[in-house]
Design an enzyme around this catalytic site. Sequence first.
Site, PDB file in Angstrom:
ATOM      1  N   ASN A  18       0.849  -1.189   0.000  1.00 58.08           N
ATOM      2  CA  ASN A  18       0.000   0.000   0.000  1.00 58.08           C
ATOM      3  C   ASN A  18       0.883   1.237   0.000  1.00 58.08           C
ATOM      4  OD1 ASN A  18      -2.319  -1.523   0.120  1.00 58.08           O
ATOM      5  ND2 ASN A  18      -2.610  -1.276   2.319  1.00 58.08           N
ATOM      6  N   ASP A  54      -3.218  -5.877   2.432  1.00 62.65           N
ATOM      7  CA  ASP A  54      -4.290  -6.800   2.785  1.00 62.65           C
ATOM      8  C   ASP A  54      -3.986  -8.232   2.365  1.00 62.65           C
ATOM      9  OD1 ASP A  54      -6.363  -4.946   3.881  1.00 62.65           O
ATOM     10  OD2 ASP A  54      -6.118  -4.037   1.904  1.00 62.65           O
ATOM     11  N   LYS A  60      13.696 -14.194  -9.642  1.00 58.18           N
ATOM     12  CA  LYS A  60      12.875 -13.231 -10.364  1.00 58.18           C
ATOM     13  C   LYS A  60      12.021 -13.947 -11.407  1.00 58.18           C
ATOM     14  CE  LYS A  60      13.085  -9.151 -13.315  1.00 58.18           C
ATOM     15  NZ  LYS A  60      13.964  -8.183 -14.024  1.00 58.18           N
ATOM     16  N   ASP A  68      -4.732  -9.602  10.386  1.00 57.06           N
ATOM     17  CA  ASP A  68      -5.330  -8.305  10.688  1.00 57.06           C
ATOM     18  C   ASP A  68      -4.738  -7.814  12.015  1.00 57.06           C
ATOM     19  OD1 ASP A  68      -7.000  -6.178  11.474  1.00 57.06           O
ATOM     20  OD2 ASP A  68      -8.650  -6.984  10.277  1.00 57.06           O
ATOM     21  N   ILE A  69      -3.773  -6.929  11.930  1.00 56.95           N
ATOM     22  CA  ILE A  69      -3.031  -6.508  13.117  1.00 56.95           C
ATOM     23  C   ILE A  69      -3.937  -5.744  14.076  1.00 56.95           C
ATOM     24  CG2 ILE A  69      -1.087  -5.111  13.950  1.00 56.95           C
ATOM     25  CD1 ILE A  69       0.305  -5.742  11.268  1.00 56.95           C
ATOM     26  N   PHE A  82      -6.375   3.388  12.215  1.00 56.40           N
ATOM     27  CA  PHE A  82      -6.500   4.405  11.165  1.00 56.40           C
ATOM     28  C   PHE A  82      -7.296   3.822  10.015  1.00 56.40           C
ATOM     29  CE2 PHE A  82      -3.530   6.727  13.551  1.00 56.40           C
ATOM     30  CZ  PHE A  82      -3.366   8.000  13.001  1.00 56.40           C
ATOM     31  N   LYS A 124     -15.589   0.121  10.270  1.00 59.30           N
ATOM     32  CA  LYS A 124     -14.308  -0.460  10.684  1.00 59.30           C
ATOM     33  C   LYS A 124     -14.176  -0.441  12.198  1.00 59.30           C
ATOM     34  CE  LYS A 124      -9.350  -0.228   9.701  1.00 59.30           C
ATOM     35  NZ  LYS A 124      -8.288   0.390   8.847  1.00 59.30           N
ATOM     36  N   LYS A 135     -13.613  -4.078  13.897  1.00 61.06           N
ATOM     37  CA  LYS A 135     -12.283  -4.426  14.405  1.00 61.06           C
ATOM     38  C   LYS A 135     -12.253  -4.595  15.916  1.00 61.06           C
ATOM     39  CE  LYS A 135     -10.212  -3.888  10.333  1.00 61.06           C
ATOM     40  NZ  LYS A 135      -9.459  -4.935   9.618  1.00 61.06           N
TER      41      LYS A 135
END
Length: 423
Positions: A225, A293, A303, A321-322, A340, A354, A358
Amino acid sequence: MTATPDHSVLDGKRVLLVISGGIAAYKCLELIRRLKERGVRVRAVLTQAATQFVTPLSVAALSEEKVYTDLFSLTDESEMGHIRLSREADLVVVAPASADILARMAAGMANDLGTTALLATDKPVMVVPAMNVMMWTNPATQANVRTLEGRGIRRLGPAAGDMACGEVGSGRMVEPMEIVAGIAAFFAEQAGPRPPIHKPLAGRRAVVTSGPTHEPIDPVRYIANRSSGKQGHAVAAALAALGAEVTLVSGPVTLADPRGVRVVRVETAAQMLAASQAALPADIAVCAAAVADWRVVAAAGDKVKKGPDGPPTLTLAENPDILATLSQPGPQRPRLVVGFAAETRDVLAYAAAKLARKGCDWIVANDVATGTGTFGGDDNQVHLLRQGTEPEAWPRLFKTDGAIRLAQAIADTFTTSNSPEPV
């Protein structure tokens, strides 16, 4: 532990900015703007090499001051001689400080306006190095830096990370807001000791996640991300400034480590979760990282090459999922867990969902849609959502100021009469 610098000490100060040649010179335009916002009068000297990267016109437009480039300009010398120019400042800052100008400063040379002003000044000098990693680690450069530091010249950076030349390592110029903080810290130190600062989070432990995670596809490519880590690092610094013992679990970023903070560097989401759990027990957890994710189930050892059959098929699996894991009830759960939410539309609706899903206590929601400038920028506009209360809309703030406001809100929670003892 060093507190977050008070930028109010900058108001009314005078800085002579010597810009030397290097691709990082473009960052000085942002540095000038940020210093001006805080009441600093900035005059600039550009070396001849610097003019290949930024123009005197752009520097003059932002500083609202005449820009000096030529040692032998009769007009400039009659209006503002180089000696007066070097001494009518409270601090001389060389940014970027190239290997060349560091070498000339160490040798005491005065072969252009920049080095002449530096040799003639009776004011403190701060250098902000920026160069290729091999140039920075070269024994000659390191000897020059030691010589300058031995003469009392201060240094900020360099930071480590990707460079314009394509190499990776130490040599990046630190970001403009970090330079502002360094200048503020200098003036705060010059002002002398202050009365003891109240540390409402003294004795509290906090874990903060920051930056992106990189989930490898092969040794060259990864899934990630977008995240600079600026907000998470600022939160860690702000909590430390209020007295908390902070562990910062950071993904790959190019930022300098916040002072007074223990930093654990990780690459993947699994590593970030493990490092966060290892930092427990804690009173506070702030999950500001932009965790990928998904990860590739089986990353290639070599490679992946292009072939006639088209792009490879990647089998993805969900990452841990921390935020949800740290929010789970139990003896290890921090007493306050803050997440966040970075959204591109329906920000409050998604953030509220969320918060409920969560199991955390607060969510800081921010709009990262194209055009907001949130990713990689220095400012942000957020809403703070707490369980059982209406969302709080905060004005657009520098990420450092938003972090201070969030840290103070956390401190206020822990200073209530029914707040439990530290872990």
